[in-house]
Design an enzyme around this catalytic site. Structure first.
Site, PDB file in Angstrom:
ATOM      1  N   SER A 154       0.852  -1.196   0.000  1.00 59.33           N
ATOM      2  CA  SER A 154       0.000   0.000   0.000  1.00 59.33           C
ATOM      3  C   SER A 154       0.880   1.236   0.000  1.00 59.33           C
ATOM      4  CB  SER A 154      -0.868   0.011   1.268  1.00 59.33           C
ATOM      5  OG  SER A 154      -1.533   1.251   1.392  1.00 59.33           O
ATOM      6  N   TYR A 167      -1.668  -0.134  10.545  1.00 60.36           N
ATOM      7  CA  TYR A 167      -1.744  -0.524   9.128  1.00 60.36           C
ATOM      8  C   TYR A 167      -0.474  -0.062   8.391  1.00 60.36           C
ATOM      9  CZ  TYR A 167      -3.721  -0.947   4.386  1.00 60.36           C
ATOM     10  OH  TYR A 167      -3.954  -1.277   3.065  1.00 60.36           O
TER      11      TYR A 167
HETATM   12  N1  NAD Z   1      -8.660  -0.538  -1.131  1.00 60.10           N
HETATM   13  C1  NAD Z   1      -7.590   0.218  -1.060  1.00 60.10           C
HETATM   14  O1  NAD Z   1      -7.673   1.444  -1.185  1.00 60.10           O
HETATM   15  C2  NAD Z   1      -6.230  -0.382  -0.860  1.00 60.10           C
HETATM   16  C3  NAD Z   1      -5.133   0.477  -0.969  1.00 60.10           C
HETATM   17  C4  NAD Z   1      -3.861  -0.028  -0.777  1.00 60.10           C
HETATM   18  C5  NAD Z   1      -3.682  -1.354  -0.506  1.00 60.10           C
HETATM   19  N2  NAD Z   1      -4.764  -2.193  -0.397  1.00 60.10           N
HETATM   20  C6  NAD Z   1      -4.479  -3.591  -0.083  1.00 60.10           C
HETATM   21  O2  NAD Z   1      -5.032  -4.411  -1.077  1.00 60.10           O
HETATM   22  C7  NAD Z   1      -5.366  -5.683  -0.526  1.00 60.10           C
HETATM   23  C8  NAD Z   1      -6.808  -6.010  -0.880  1.00 60.10           C
HETATM   24  O3  NAD Z   1      -7.647  -5.044  -0.260  1.00 60.10           O
HETATM   25  P1  NAD Z   1      -9.131  -4.686  -0.766  1.00 60.10           P
HETATM   26  O4  NAD Z   1      -9.205  -3.224  -0.884  1.00 60.10           O
HETATM   27  O5  NAD Z   1      -9.506  -5.534  -1.908  1.00 60.10           O
HETATM   28  O6  NAD Z   1      -9.936  -5.057   0.561  1.00 60.10           O
HETATM   29  P2  NAD Z   1     -11.157  -6.032   0.823  1.00 60.10           P
HETATM   30  O7  NAD Z   1     -11.428  -5.889   2.268  1.00 60.10           O
HETATM   31  O8  NAD Z   1     -12.246  -5.792  -0.153  1.00 60.10           O
HETATM   32  O9  NAD Z   1     -10.535  -7.460   0.504  1.00 60.10           O
HETATM   33  C9  NAD Z   1      -9.561  -8.053   1.316  1.00 60.10           C
HETATM   34  C10 NAD Z   1      -9.692  -9.541   1.179  1.00 60.10           C
HETATM   35  O10 NAD Z   1      -8.700 -10.186   2.001  1.00 60.10           O
HETATM   36  C11 NAD Z   1      -9.332 -11.211   2.723  1.00 60.10           C
HETATM   37  N3  NAD Z   1      -8.628 -11.492   3.977  1.00 60.10           N
HETATM   38  C12 NAD Z   1      -8.552 -10.708   5.059  1.00 60.10           C
HETATM   39  N4  NAD Z   1      -7.863 -11.326   6.036  1.00 60.10           N
HETATM   40  C13 NAD Z   1      -7.524 -12.536   5.538  1.00 60.10           C
HETATM   41  C14 NAD Z   1      -6.842 -13.642   6.082  1.00 60.10           C
HETATM   42  N5  NAD Z   1      -6.372 -13.617   7.320  1.00 60.10           N
HETATM   43  N6  NAD Z   1      -6.673 -14.736   5.307  1.00 60.10           N
HETATM   44  C15 NAD Z   1      -7.137 -14.774   4.048  1.00 60.10           C
HETATM   45  N7  NAD Z   1      -7.812 -13.756   3.488  1.00 60.10           N
HETATM   46  C16 NAD Z   1      -7.997 -12.646   4.231  1.00 60.10           C
HETATM   47  C17 NAD Z   1     -10.721 -10.681   2.992  1.00 60.10           C
HETATM   48  O11 NAD Z   1     -11.608 -11.722   3.349  1.00 60.10           O
HETATM   49  C18 NAD Z   1     -11.050 -10.031   1.662  1.00 60.10           C
HETATM   50  O12 NAD Z   1     -11.567 -10.956   0.757  1.00 60.10           O
HETATM   51  C19 NAD Z   1      -5.107  -5.578   0.978  1.00 60.10           C
HETATM   52  O13 NAD Z   1      -3.842  -6.121   1.286  1.00 60.10           O
HETATM   53  C20 NAD Z   1      -5.093  -4.075   1.214  1.00 60.10           C
HETATM   54  O14 NAD Z   1      -4.324  -3.725   2.334  1.00 60.10           O
HETATM   55  C21 NAD Z   1      -6.029  -1.728  -0.559  1.00 60.10           C
END
Ligand code: NAD
Length: 263
Positions: A154, A167
């Site tokens: 991120s 985070y």
């Molecule tokens: N949405 C954003 O703006 C953003 C920005 C930067 C980074 N990210 C990163 O991208 C990745 C995906 O995030 P997203 O936005 O799709 O969020 P989201 O919450 O929609 O999806 C996250 C997924 O990870 C799964 N998950 C959580 N804990 C878990 C575990 N212990 N074991 C297996 N699966 C697990 C959840 O069930 C979910 O399906 C994450 O690592 C997040 O930190 C997101």
């Protein structure tokens, strides 16, 4: 054994992970879809719908239920993927969580810190260790011609948000994990890259949508729109094709220009 290359995408039941799984499947990968929970009654959302959607489109996908923060579940998942497909060509460490509640740095709890470190850092770190060992073997046996590993980190790895320090610290650690594995796996020719998404419209950012709507409207980003999961998936697809192999050890921001210093 799978004739197709195999991608294991953690946390791919929704959001960015889902888009990555669907894109890789469309590009010819058999996809190991990992999720904490699998609800086979839910055909609209969640891991089961990702699998059925990929299959309907003519692709290959299998579900692997596991909490990647639990060592025994992690090990069992890799064993199960190896059993089902016989290979993993690409590992995408996508699963991650934000704090249950954003709290000021002077107030936030140690429990939240530990939870985020376990899920966002320790889980992918040791999953990568485990998968990398197998990749080295599969590569030597001629089963996986070119293994690759990606981390979804991120912009929070290097952007201060004092209301979710846990985070930020977990993602900063993940960026170093990407560098370490790139370094260690260099002798095997296994490229490792880290993607740093910016503000992506998923369930994770739903609770702060209005705040980011306002900031984006006010010009926070060079690209004046929210990021989409597909924006991240496109970069993973380039990496999966081999187009970014010489970038090993690098972090690539997928942030619509958020990281651009402007005057
Ligand atoms: N949405 C954003 O703006 C953003 C920005 C930067 C980074 N990210 C990163 O991208 C990745 C995906 O995030 P997203 O936005 O799709 O969020 P989201 O919450 O929609 O999806 C996250 C997924 O990870 C799964 N998950 C959580 N804990 C878990 C575990 N212990 N074991 C297996 N699966 C697990 C959840 O069930 C979910 O399906 C994450 O690592 C997040 O930190 C997101």
């Amino acid at each position: 054994m799978s004739d197709k290359p195999v991608a294991l995408v953690t946390g791919s039941g929704r959001g960015i992970g889902r888009a990555i799984a669907e894109r890789l499947a469309a590009d010819g990968f058999a996809v190991a879809v990992n999720a904490v929970t699998v609800d086979t009654a839910n055909l609209d959302d969640g891991a089961f719908s990702v699998k059925t959607g990929i299959e309907r489109a003519g692709g290959t996908a299998e579900l692997f239920q596991a909490d990647i923060s639990e060592p025994a579940r992690r090990r069992a998942m890799v064993d199960a993927v190896a059993e089902r497909f016989g290979r993993i060509d690409l590992l995408v460490n996508n699963a991650g969580v934000g704090p249950a509640e954003r709290k000021d740095l002077l107030e936030a709890s140690e429990e939240s810190f530990e939870r985020l470190i376990r899920i966002n850092l320790q889980g992918p770190y040791f999953l990568t260790q485990q998968v990398a060992r197998r990749m080295i073997r599969w590569q030597a046996e001629g089963i996986v011609p070119q293994p690759r590993i990606a981390f979804i980190s991120s912009i929070s790895a290097y952007t201060s948000s004092p209301n979710r320090g846990d985070y930020c610290v977990s993602k900063a650690g993940l960026n170093m994990a990407g560098r370490l594995f790139a370094d260690r796996l260099g002798e095997f020719g296994i490229p490792v890259i880290t993607l740093c998404p910016g503000i992506i419209e998923t369930r994770m950012t739903r609770g702060v949508k209005e705040k980011y709507d306002r900031l984006i409207a006010d010009g926070l980003l060079v690209t004046r729109r929210w990021g989409r999961p597909e924006d991240v998936a496109g970069v993973v697809a380039s990496f999966a094709r081999g187009d970014l192999d010489y970038c090993t050890g690098e972090t690539i921001e997928v942030g619509g220009g958020l990281g651009l210093r402007r005057l």
